[in-house]
Design a protein around this motif. Structure first.
Motif, PDB file in Angstrom:
ATOM      1  N   LEU B  10       0.833  -1.202   0.000  1.00 15.31           N
ATOM      2  CA  LEU B  10       0.000   0.000   0.000  1.00 15.31           C
ATOM      3  C   LEU B  10       0.869   1.254   0.000  1.00 15.31           C
ATOM      4  O   LEU B  10       0.648   2.201  -0.771  1.00 15.31           O
ATOM      5  N   LEU B  12       3.891   1.471  -1.089  1.00 19.29           N
ATOM      6  CA  LEU B  12       4.548   1.583  -2.393  1.00 19.29           C
ATOM      7  C   LEU B  12       3.609   2.200  -3.408  1.00 19.29           C
ATOM      8  O   LEU B  12       4.002   3.074  -4.196  1.00 19.29           O
ATOM      9  N   PHE B  13       2.358   1.800  -3.389  1.00 23.36           N
ATOM     10  CA  PHE B  13       1.380   2.365  -4.327  1.00 23.36           C
ATOM     11  C   PHE B  13       1.248   3.867  -4.109  1.00 23.36           C
ATOM     12  O   PHE B  13       1.294   4.665  -5.043  1.00 23.36           O
ATOM     13  N   LEU B  14       1.133   4.247  -2.815  1.00 23.82           N
ATOM     14  CA  LEU B  14       1.016   5.659  -2.489  1.00 23.82           C
ATOM     15  C   LEU B  14       2.227   6.424  -3.006  1.00 23.82           C
ATOM     16  O   LEU B  14       2.115   7.500  -3.606  1.00 23.82           O
ATOM     17  N   PHE B  15       3.408   5.838  -2.813  1.00 26.77           N
ATOM     18  CA  PHE B  15       4.652   6.479  -3.241  1.00 26.77           C
ATOM     19  C   PHE B  15       4.668   6.670  -4.753  1.00 26.77           C
ATOM     20  O   PHE B  15       5.001   7.744  -5.265  1.00 26.77           O
ATOM     21  N   CYS B  16       4.254   5.616  -5.496  1.00 27.83           N
ATOM     22  CA  CYS B  16       4.314   5.704  -6.956  1.00 27.83           C
ATOM     23  C   CYS B  16       3.297   6.701  -7.488  1.00 27.83           C
ATOM     24  O   CYS B  16       3.563   7.423  -8.448  1.00 27.83           O
ATOM     25  N   VAL B  17       2.146   6.772  -6.828  1.00 23.00           N
ATOM     26  CA  VAL B  17       1.172   7.788  -7.222  1.00 23.00           C
ATOM     27  C   VAL B  17       1.775   9.164  -7.003  1.00 23.00           C
ATOM     28  O   VAL B  17       1.643  10.066  -7.841  1.00 23.00           O
ATOM     29  N   VAL B  19       4.971   9.962  -7.035  1.00 20.01           N
ATOM     30  CA  VAL B  19       5.989  10.205  -8.068  1.00 20.01           C
ATOM     31  C   VAL B  19       5.329  10.585  -9.380  1.00 20.01           C
ATOM     32  O   VAL B  19       5.738  11.543 -10.057  1.00 20.01           O
ATOM     33  N   TYR B  20       4.272   9.850  -9.724  1.00 17.72           N
ATOM     34  CA  TYR B  20       3.539  10.166 -10.950  1.00 17.72           C
ATOM     35  C   TYR B  20       3.037  11.597 -10.907  1.00 17.72           C
ATOM     36  O   TYR B  20       3.189  12.368 -11.868  1.00 17.72           O
ATOM     37  N   GLY B  21       2.489  11.987  -9.760  1.00 19.57           N
ATOM     38  CA  GLY B  21       1.963  13.347  -9.647  1.00 19.57           C
ATOM     39  C   GLY B  21       3.057  14.382  -9.785  1.00 19.57           C
ATOM     40  O   GLY B  21       2.918  15.365 -10.500  1.00 19.57           O
ATOM     41  N   VAL B  22       4.174  14.136  -9.129  1.00 15.58           N
ATOM     42  CA  VAL B  22       5.276  15.101  -9.201  1.00 15.58           C
ATOM     43  C   VAL B  22       5.750  15.263 -10.639  1.00 15.58           C
ATOM     44  O   VAL B  22       6.036  16.364 -11.093  1.00 15.58           O
ATOM     45  N   LEU B  23       5.813  14.124 -11.378  1.00 20.42           N
ATOM     46  CA  LEU B  23       6.381  14.184 -12.715  1.00 20.42           C
ATOM     47  C   LEU B  23       5.415  14.746 -13.747  1.00 20.42           C
ATOM     48  O   LEU B  23       5.838  15.348 -14.731  1.00 20.42           O
ATOM     49  N   THR B  24       4.129  14.550 -13.573  1.00 24.15           N
ATOM     50  CA  THR B  24       3.227  14.876 -14.672  1.00 24.15           C
ATOM     51  C   THR B  24       2.338  16.092 -14.422  1.00 24.15           C
ATOM     52  O   THR B  24       1.813  16.654 -15.375  1.00 24.15           O
ATOM     53  N   LEU B  37       1.863  13.062  -0.479  1.00 24.85           N
ATOM     54  CA  LEU B  37       1.580  11.623  -0.627  1.00 24.85           C
ATOM     55  C   LEU B  37       2.839  10.809  -0.405  1.00 24.85           C
ATOM     56  O   LEU B  37       2.833   9.783   0.288  1.00 24.85           O
TER      57      LEU B  37
ATOM     58  N   ALA C  17      -5.733   8.796  -2.993  1.00 30.84           N
ATOM     59  CA  ALA C  17      -4.464   9.292  -3.536  1.00 30.84           C
ATOM     60  C   ALA C  17      -4.553   9.421  -5.038  1.00 30.84           C
ATOM     61  O   ALA C  17      -4.156  10.446  -5.627  1.00 30.84           O
ATOM     62  N   VAL C  21      -4.510  13.200  -7.429  1.00 32.04           N
ATOM     63  CA  VAL C  21      -3.581  13.690  -8.448  1.00 32.04           C
ATOM     64  C   VAL C  21      -4.153  13.596  -9.856  1.00 32.04           C
ATOM     65  O   VAL C  21      -3.475  13.985 -10.802  1.00 32.04           O
ATOM     66  N   LEU C  33      -7.303  14.553  -1.252  1.00 30.77           N
ATOM     67  CA  LEU C  33      -6.096  14.423  -0.425  1.00 30.77           C
ATOM     68  C   LEU C  33      -6.503  14.354   1.051  1.00 30.77           C
ATOM     69  O   LEU C  33      -5.956  13.551   1.813  1.00 30.77           O
ATOM     70  N   VAL C  86      -2.211  18.097 -16.925  1.00 29.92           N
ATOM     71  CA  VAL C  86      -0.926  17.385 -17.032  1.00 29.92           C
ATOM     72  C   VAL C  86      -0.011  18.136 -18.005  1.00 29.92           C
ATOM     73  O   VAL C  86      -0.476  18.840 -18.900  1.00 29.92           O
ATOM     74  N   ASN C  87       1.285  18.008 -17.776  1.00 32.03           N
ATOM     75  CA  ASN C  87       2.234  18.698 -18.640  1.00 32.03           C
ATOM     76  C   ASN C  87       2.662  17.806 -19.810  1.00 32.03           C
ATOM     77  O   ASN C  87       2.139  16.713 -20.004  1.00 32.03           O
ATOM     78  N   GLN C  89       5.161  16.011 -20.378  1.00 31.52           N
ATOM     79  CA  GLN C  89       5.889  14.749 -20.175  1.00 31.52           C
ATOM     80  C   GLN C  89       5.008  13.728 -19.445  1.00 31.52           C
ATOM     81  O   GLN C  89       5.492  12.959 -18.630  1.00 31.52           O
ATOM     82  N   PHE C  90       3.732  13.717 -19.793  1.00 31.89           N
ATOM     83  CA  PHE C  90       2.806  12.794 -19.140  1.00 31.89           C
ATOM     84  C   PHE C  90       3.214  11.345 -19.348  1.00 31.89           C
ATOM     85  O   PHE C  90       3.335  10.586 -18.399  1.00 31.89           O
ATOM     86  N   GLY C  93       6.543  10.299 -17.664  1.00 27.88           N
ATOM     87  CA  GLY C  93       6.348  10.313 -16.216  1.00 27.88           C
ATOM     88  C   GLY C  93       5.561   9.103 -15.756  1.00 27.88           C
ATOM     89  O   GLY C  93       5.933   8.433 -14.796  1.00 27.88           O
ATOM     90  N   ALA C  97       6.893   6.078 -13.291  1.00 35.12           N
ATOM     91  CA  ALA C  97       6.172   5.730 -12.058  1.00 35.12           C
ATOM     92  C   ALA C  97       5.729   4.275 -12.086  1.00 35.12           C
ATOM     93  O   ALA C  97       5.876   3.550 -11.093  1.00 35.12           O
ATOM     94  N   PHE C 101       6.919   1.170  -9.746  1.00 42.66           N
ATOM     95  CA  PHE C 101       5.956   0.351  -9.002  1.00 42.66           C
ATOM     96  C   PHE C 101       6.208  -1.127  -9.233  1.00 42.66           C
ATOM     97  O   PHE C 101       6.256  -1.921  -8.302  1.00 42.66           O
TER      98      PHE C 101
END
Lengths: 612, 102, 162
Positions: B10, B12-17, B19-24, B37, C17, C21, C33, C86-87, C89-90, C93, C97, C101
């Motif tokens: 759980l 890990l899922f939160l973490f990857c979400v 990361v996805y949010g930060v990147l996109t 998150l 979560a 996002v 959130l 979204v920017n 680089q969707f 990114g 991610a 995972f």
């Protein structure tokens, strides 16, 4: 009293620093500092001479450096050769400095001049006191530096500056040879002391090569063919400098070096022969050029080259005492001649002997002393030059090489001729131009008189009438010298015929038979242009060097610059491409960072933990 | 009790979400939400390991407390920066700000 | 029973979560959130960390969430809802991610934790309090210093210059 010898160079050295540091404040007083220092050195040199034990000796001041367990010491050698050189350098040097007070009187760099002269005195005295080659080399460079500084003393004149550079560069060729020779001796013989030079280990050939390289150094300093070109140009310096450095002392350093390391040369016939041949070529060549030169200082300069060649010739033919005897007498009468010439130039403000004439009526002391010096150089009976030249003749006659003897005879004849020519044109006859010549002040004529006394009388100590006192002093032997009437008659006749020829040609205006012959004109032109040695050097070395430089420059601009510019172009191009990565957008950076972390993670997990 | 692995998954899922949010995500506030998150994912791990492996002085919970403190500080500064930037440029979109280059 | 509770909480955390996002409206994202953070607080209760759960609600839901809402209201634009959130680089990114995972998920699955059941004694509040003022007093003081610095910094940055 011998152990105070190392103090002799110290006083001029102190005078140098005093004059350099406080020259402006001292003003004309700087001359007294220098003269005083060199008077102290003279007194010390006389004391050392008085206390000299037969055979001499050397003593060490300190160990300097150690190379592979072979120490090089700061040592002082005190034997008859050194003491003779010490006396010559200090006496002539002091007299010339007194003369300079008058001669350099109005110069704006008066104290600078005396500083340089003191430095020179110090270096020259150190040179003759050094007991090993490395110390000698240091002082050797010191006198070379002073020579360059003093030749270019009036550096506002382009010719003087160029002459200084030429003197420096030309002698440097010889100095490089000397340095290599020293290194060979150090590498194979493990000792640089003159005392060990007779018993050095090492192969025959290497020792001969070392001897020849040392002679190359001597050639540069003593202006022997083919490195003689700098000496005539060096006449651009003050005349007193020419007298001290380029007639009496520094140029004699080369002869001194050969005499000092004579054992090394004596072991190898080839080395001695080279010395003799180079000496003979220089002697004849320079004497013949001196016959055609019209500049009074140039005549004396070529005469110096010629006489130094004669000394080398004597040394090369085995005449150790003859060569050094001539070195001593020459120092006095040539210094006298230069100072006399300086006095004349001071009075008439020209150096061209064709514009002089009849000066003896206006300048009695200068005229008489100059004529005494000239006759001593020409080798007239009781004057000093006669005895030393006679000694050389006897040595060469006994060596049994007719060519070398002939060279000496020819040189001697030409010497008498050109000195007579200078006398006839300068001091005798009628004035050819309107001059307001006047006698120089006493401060200048006093050294002339003293030197004239030496020039006239110094020969006696080597003459049979003194039972060869000089020769026995030098070699430590007890051999008596006998009058050789045949040689006396021969050499007197030779000198007189030279003077007679000059009288006939110049005073009576006779023409040589066949003087219209084209071959004669061709020969005269060759001699007048100094055998085209300078032109030859220009073509062979200078222009070749320029061409090489041009090629280098092209290569540099095309390829080296091209490579450098190419690298920068490539870098700039890559930067243009790579800078697209830096967008300025934070999310791009984060993406790259996350990608990097992921790659690192995969690498660690896969390689180290072997999970994938 | 469920196995520890499920809780870690759980997190890990939160973490990857995150990361996805930060990147996109282009909105700077969404960016900060994603960071929260990620920090919470770390906190879940700390507390879960403290529970399953035990610790005499409660190290996992103490550190979770520290993380919460740091996260609060980071959020405060981050949000006030966003507001300051908005005052200047009238935008909170990260792709409007590209002066951080050359 | 126990397991069912966990999976409900886990579902709420994960869904909250993900929605926070992905929803287009940033304000809705903040609400999601808040749901996630509250669910995490319940997870702490489930894991016998009651004090942390309380702190989570106090700090996050009470403090940080309020800040988020204020920030959104201060910066929101009318047109924001219509443009993409979204920017450019969707896809990269998302790829990174997702790969992360998968990779870390494999580590979790392969690790020893899947079989690990709870067995340790419960850490009570007294232990935490004692630790905070004995063993970890230095980091504790540093955290307070950091919070003070953040407070002062926020005021300085946020002050409207006249």
């Amino acid at each position: 009293m011998v152990n105070i010898a190392h103090l002799i160079p110290v006083f001029p050295f102190l005078a140098f620093w005093l004059n350099i540091a406080f020259g402006r404040r001292l003003g004309r007083g700087s001359a007294y500092v220098s003269v005083g220092a060199s008077l102290i050195s003279t007194v010390l040199a006389i004391l050392v001479f008085m206390g000299l034990k037969p055979g001499g000796g050397s003593y060490e001041l300190a160990t300097w450096i150690t190379i592979h367990d072979h120490p090089i010491t700061l040592g002082i050698i005190v034997d008859s050769l050194t003491v003779m050189m010490l006396l010559v350098v200090t006496i002539v040097g002091t007299l010339i400095q007194i003369y300079s007070i008058g001669y350099m009187g109005g110069d704006i760099r008066f104290s600078r001049y005396f500083a340089y002269i003191s430095l020179f005195m110090s270096s020259m005295l150190g040179l003759v006191l050094a007991d090993n080659l490395l110390m000698l080399y240091i002082f050797w460079e010191g006198v070379g530096l002073c020579s360059c500084l003093l030749v270019a003393f009036w550096y506002e004149k382009p010719a003087a500056a160029a002459a200084g550079v030429k003197a420096f560069v030309t002698t440097r060729i010889g100095d490089t040879g000397l340095l290599i020779g020293i290194l060979i001796l150090l590498a194979t013989g493990h000792s640089l002391r003159f005392a060990d030079m007779g018993s050095l280990p090492g192969s025959e050939i290497l020792m001969a090569v070392a001897a020849l390289l040392i002679f190359l150094g001597a050639m540069g300093k003593s202006a022997q063919f083919p490195l003689h070109v700098w000496l005539p140009d060096a006449m651009e310096g003050p005349t007193s400098v020419s007298a001290l450095i380029h007639a009496a002392t520094m140029v004699a350093a080369g002869v001194y070096l050969v005499a000092r390391s004579y054992v090394l040369f004596a072991m190898h016939p080839l080395a001695l022969q080279t010395v003799a041949i180079i000496g003979a070529i220089s002697a004849i060549m320079a004497a013949s050029i001196a016959c055609t030169a019209n500049d009074i200082k140039k005549v004396l300069a070529y005469s110096t080259v010629s006489q130094l060649g004669l000394m080398m010739l004597a040394l090369g033919a085995g005449g150790f005492t003859a060569g050094t005897f001539h070195l001593m007498t020459h120092a006095f009468f040539k210094a006298l001649l230069f100072l006399g010439a300086g006095s004349v130039i001071h009075a008439v403000h020209t150096q061209d002997i064709r514009q002089m004439g009849g000066l003896i009526h206006k300048m009695k002391i200068t005229g008489v002393t100059f004529i005494i010096g000239a006759l001593a150089l020409a080798g007239i009976m009781p004057l000093s030059g006669f005895w030393s030249k006679d000694e050389i003749f006897i040595t060469l006659w006994q060596s049994g090489n007719p060519l070398l003897f002939g060279a000496a005879v020819l040189t001697s004849f030409l010497t008498a001729f050109y000195m007579a020519r200078v006398i006839f044109l300068t001091f005798l006859g009628e004035p050819r131009t309107e001059t307001h010549a006047h006698e120089s002040p006493a401060v200048m004529t006093f050294p002339l008189v003293i030197l004239a006394v030496f020039a006239a009388g110094l020969g006696f100590i080597g003459s049979p009438w003194c039972h060869g006192a000089f020769q026995n002093f030098l070699t430590g032997g007890e051999e008596a010298v006998h009058l050789n009437y045949g040689m006396i008659v021969f050499s007197t006749a030779l000198s007189l015929s030279g003077i007679g020829l000059a009288y006939l040609l110049i005073v009576k205006g006779f023409k040589l038979p066949g003087s219209d012959c084209p071959c004669r004109n061709w020969f005269i032109r060759l001699v007048e242009n100094k055998y085209y040695v300078d032109e030859l050097y220009d073509v062979v070395f200078v222009q070749t060097f320029h061409k090489i430089c041009e090629a280098m420059k092209r290569f540099d601009q095309l390829h080296i610059d091209g490579a450098v510019n190419g690298v920068s172009t490539i870098v700039a191009f890559c930067a243009q491409a790579v800078k697209r990565l830096q967008t300025g957008l934070v999310e791009n950076y984060l993406l790259m960072q996350a990608g990097g972390v992921l790659a690192l993670l995969l690498f660690i997990l896969g390689k180290l933990c072997r999970i994938f | 009790m469920i196995p520890l692995g499920h809780i870690v998954a759980l997190s890990l899922f939160l973490f990857c979400v995150g990361v996805y949010g930060v990147l996109t995500q282009r909105n700077a506030i969404r960016f900060l939400i994603s960071v929260e998150l990620i920090l919470n994912a770390a906190n879940i791990n700390l507390i879960a390991f403290n529970k399953y492996l035990g610790s005499p002085d409660g190290l996992g919970q103490v550190f979770a407390l520290f993380v919460i403190g740091v996260a609060a500080a980071a959020s405060v500064v981050g949000l006030i920066l966003v507001i300051a930037v908005y005052r200047l440029r009238k935008s909170v979109n990260t792709d409007d700000f590209n002066t951080l280059k050359w | 029973m126990n397991e069912a509770v966990f999976y409900i909480i886990a579902f709420l955390v994960g869904a909250g979560a993900l929605l926070s996002v992905t929803v287009r409206d940033i304000f809705h994202g903040a609400i999601w959130l808040a749901l996630t953070l509250i669910s995490i607080a319940f997870l702490y209760f489930y894991l016998d960390a009651g004090f942390l759960g309380v702190i989570q609600i106090l700090v996050y839901v009470g403090g940080i969430m309020a800040l988020f809402v204020f920030a959104i209201m201060l910066t929101a634009k009318i047109g924001d809802r219509s443009i993409s959130q979204v920017n450019r680089q969707f896809w990269p990114g998302l790829l990174i991610a997702a790969t992360l995972f998968v990779v870390l998920g494999k580590v979790v699955m392969d690790g020893p934790w899947m079989r690990l059941q709870a067995g340790s004694p419960v850490t009570d509040l007294k232990t935490i309090g004692t630790s905070l003022v004995t063993s970890y007093v230095v980091p504790f003081e540093f955290i307070s210093l950091l919070l003070l610095a953040a407070l002062v910094g926020a005021v300085v940055i946020g002050k409207v210059k006249k």
